[in-house]
Every structure is written in C-alpha cells, then in structure tokens.
Design an enzyme around this catalytic site. Structure first.
Site, PDB file in Angstrom:
ATOM      1  N   HIS A 178       0.827  -1.210   0.000  1.00  0.00           N
ATOM      2  CA  HIS A 178       0.000   0.000   0.000  1.00  0.00           C
ATOM      3  C   HIS A 178       0.861   1.261   0.000  1.00  0.00           C
ATOM      4  O   HIS A 178       0.395   2.325  -0.430  1.00  0.00           O
ATOM      5  CB  HIS A 178      -0.938  -0.011   1.211  1.00  0.00           C
ATOM      6  N   TYR A 189      -3.185  13.320   0.988  1.00  0.00           N
ATOM      7  CA  TYR A 189      -1.885  13.347   0.311  1.00  0.00           C
ATOM      8  C   TYR A 189      -1.328  14.758   0.186  1.00  0.00           C
ATOM      9  O   TYR A 189      -0.128  14.929  -0.061  1.00  0.00           O
ATOM     10  CB  TYR A 189      -2.001  12.670  -1.060  1.00  0.00           C
TER      11      TYR A 189
END
Length: 291
Positions: A235, A270
C-alpha cells in the site's frame, strides 16, 4: 472462511448464514466471528445471553487490556452485526461506542526510493507486480486479482473488477508499465505460467493467483535489499503514486478517480505529505530583512 474441525453451534451457523446471504468477504466474516468469540471468552457463556451492562463492561475490558482503536472498533462492528442481524436485538449495543481513530500520515517513498525498490525485486514477476501497484496506484488485493484480459493496450487502461466497495473501475496504464507487462507476459508464457485468460500474476500454481501475503513479502524483501529503512508494504506504493501525482500538479479530483476513492477528503490526505508542494511555498519570514 477456514473450515473448522469442531462442530458448529446453531448460533454460529446462523451468523455464518447471515453473512453468506449478504456476500460478505471471507476476511470480513472471519473478523466478525473473531469479535463474537472474544465476547464469549470474556463472558464464559454463550454470547446471546449478554446484557447491556455485560457489553459495556466488555468494552472497558478491551480498553484496559490494551486493545488498539482499530481492533476495538473492528470487534464492535462484528458484535453489531451479531446482535442486530443474527439476534435482532440491536438495543443491546446502546452503550457500545466506537472510539476515534488517531489520524496518521501515510509513509511515502521518494521517486528515487521507488526506483531502487523496484530494481531490487527478486524476480521479474514481483518487479512487474510492484510496478503495477505503483504505476497504476492499485491496492494489493487489486493487483493480485488482475487477469491477462484486464490489460487494454488500445485504451491504455487496466480494468479493476470488484475493487474496494465491490466496484469496477479503470486504472491508468502508462507506456512504460505496458512494456514491463509485455516483458513479463512473454517470460511467463514461455515458462507455462500464463494461462489464456488466466491470472496476470499467478502463484506457485498457474490456476491460483499470487496472494496478498506473497506480494507484501516481495515488497519487504525488495525494500531490505534496496536499503530502504522505512516501514513499507504494497500500500506504500499506492500512497507514493498519489503523492507523486499531486506533486506534479495533477488535479486532486483526477487522483481521486484514479484511486477509486468515494470521498475527496480521503484523497486530500496526500496534500499533507506532498513535500514538493511545501517547498514551493514562500514563508512569511522570507521577505523580511536579515536580523
């Protein structure tokens, strides 16, 4: 579900049937059963005899014995299914409250670290599978579920069937990634590992796909060989994919679609790890004259 050698009680059989009716994933079923089993072990009697106070004390027991927030919430979710669906007594969960999860930032590799990790993979199958995880931003479960027919070189897409949330979507397929996939296909086909319409990344037997555990082991081995000391898994490559796109000024809503996120706020995390964006910001102290 892993079959048990012990006979199933009517209560467990009913819960298993309830989960099977709703087509819950095997790992979800295992987690739900695990939660009910914990309650039974705590009570030392059948879980269907629990009272509201029993359940409240059980949650306190989980907290006092050091259960993590993730484990605690997963246990409560399983119990909620058991008491609501299997027993039809959701009122017993009235005093069971999930705990707030601490917000942590994902581990992200630099482009140079990703390059080193991919180059350090033990074999071409692992190298290409990890290239797909990074180059298309796929989850580990999505990588191992790909079939040869999911690669569309005309439209330059990868078809992801029944990803998270049981949804189909298309992922991006770059020319470099397509080239790596073709190299792996030629080798795998020559070795008899690639079956017509079969798994893109077969396991030990061509009829079986590479497992998530095997893929994560491949990441850990490659990271160790590349001298990367961050805590990485498959991931991590997906996190790096999203972060690097954001740093290249790709619209966050486009990244949301590529990742298959339902909510934009999930993708927005992010922005907190895109260090290139932070370096471009001129701080308020900069225009001031030297002290």
């Amino acid at each position: 579900m892993i079959p048990s050698t012990q006979p199933l009680s009517p209560l467990r059989r009913r819960m298993l049937d309830d989960m099977r009716m709703r087509k819950l994933e095997p790992r979800t079923q295992e987690a739900y059963i695990r939660g009910v089993r914990k309650l039974a072990a705590y009570l030392k009697r059948s879980p269907d005899t629990a009272t509201v106070e029993d359940l409240r004390n059980f949650q306190l027991h989980l907290v006092d014995t050091g259960s993590s927030p993730v484990t605690l919430n997963a246990t409560l979710t399983g119990l909620k299914f058991f008491f609501d669906i299997t027993l039809g007594r959701i009122e017993l969960m009235a005093k069971m409250q999930p705990v707030k999860l601490p917000r942590t930032l994902p581990v992200v590799l630099s482009c140079e670290e990703v390059s080193r990790l991919l180059a350090a993979a033990r074999n071409i199958k692992h190298q290409v599978a990890l290239s797909v995880a990074y180059g298309a931003g796929l989850r580990a479960s999505e990588v191992v579920s790909l079939k040869v027919t999911d690669v569309d070189s005309q439209r330059m897409t990868l078809r992801v069937e029944q990803g998270k949330g049981a949804k189909d979507r298309y992922a991006m397929l770059s020319p470099v990634l397509l080239q790596r996939l073709r190299t792996w296909w030629r080798l795998g086909h020559a070795q008899g590992k690639m079956l017509p319409g079969g798994w893109l990344f077969p396991g030990m037997a061509p009829m079986d796909p590479l497992s998530i555990r095997q893929l994560n082991r491949a990441v850990h081995a490659a990271a160790e060989a590349a001298g990367i000391h961050k805590r990485v898994n498959t991931h991590t490559l997906r996190h790096s994919f999203a972060t690097h796109l954001l740093e290249r000024k790709v619209d966050i809503r486009v990244i949301q679609v590529l990742l298959g996120h339902k909510k934009l706020e999930t993708t927005s995390i992010y922005a907190h790890v895109a260090t290139d964006l932070l370096r471009e910001v001129i701080g308020p102290l900069e225009p001031m004259p030297p002290a």
